[in-house]
Design a protein around this motif. Structure first.
Motif, short mmCIF file in Angstrom:
data_model
loop_
_atom_site.label_atom_id
_atom_site.label_comp_id
_atom_site.label_asym_id
_atom_site.label_seq_id
_atom_site.Cartn_x
_atom_site.Cartn_y
_atom_site.Cartn_z
N SER A 1 0.84 -1.21 0.00
CA SER A 1 0.00 0.00 0.00
C SER A 1 0.87 1.25 0.00
O SER A 1 1.98 1.26 0.52
N THR A 2 0.33 2.30 -0.58
CA THR A 2 1.05 3.58 -0.65
C THR A 2 1.38 4.09 0.74
O THR A 2 2.48 4.61 0.97
N GLU A 3 0.46 3.94 1.69
CA GLU A 3 0.69 4.40 3.06
C GLU A 3 1.88 3.68 3.70
O GLU A 3 2.74 4.32 4.31
N LEU B 1 5.18 4.86 2.09
CA LEU B 1 5.56 6.19 2.59
C LEU B 1 6.10 6.11 4.02
O LEU B 1 7.08 6.78 4.36
#
Length: 145
Positions: free
Chosen positions: A20-22, A25
């Motif tokens: 996931s992008t979260e 990051l």
């Protein structure tokens, strides 16, 4: 021999918990913070000093402590003179307690430990080859249950 044990610091990498992008990051932010912390505490130099002491004496330690002035968790190397474990203990990991010595200028000790100011003012000054001015010897003792 010490020159052959120079610290070659590897690059730091983190892995995201998922795709996931979260999570990606978060992993990138963690990696950036770890890199910043390594620079701030001068980890390469701390480890180099520790290795030199290990080669010559066989005993050394690392202590993590909060630095309220710089708002960071700091790291310092402890020589065998700055470590204390119970008499007869052959493995520090099984010790009931461990002591870490600080040699500090009295003014610095008073700033760091305002709640014990009267006791610090009453301590005798330490003199000798390790210090040049009005220093006091403080021990932090960590008890393990």
């Amino acid at each position: 021999m010490v020159s052959r044990l120079a610290v070659e610091w590897p690059s730091i990498g983190t892995k995201p918990a998922s795709i996931s992008t979260e999570d990606i990051l978060k992993a990138k932010a963690d990696e950036a913070y770890i890199g910043y912390w390594v620079q701030q505490v001068e980890l390469k130099h701390v480890l180099h000093d520790m290795i030199e002491w290990l080669v010559s004496c066989g005993t050394a330690g690392l202590q993590v402590y909060p630095d309220s002035t710089n708002q960071i968790i700091n790291l310092r190397f402890l020589s065998s003179r700055d470590l204390l474990i119970p008499k007869g203990c052959t493995d520090p990991r099984s010790a009931e307690w461990t002591g870490a010595r600080w040699l500090l200028p009295r003014k610095e000790a008073l700033r760091m430990h305002e709640d014990h100011a009267d006791a610090i003012r009453g301590l005798p000054s330490i003199t000798g080859y390790e210090v040049q001015e009005d220093h006091v010897e403080l021990w932090e003792v960590y008890r393990y249950s």
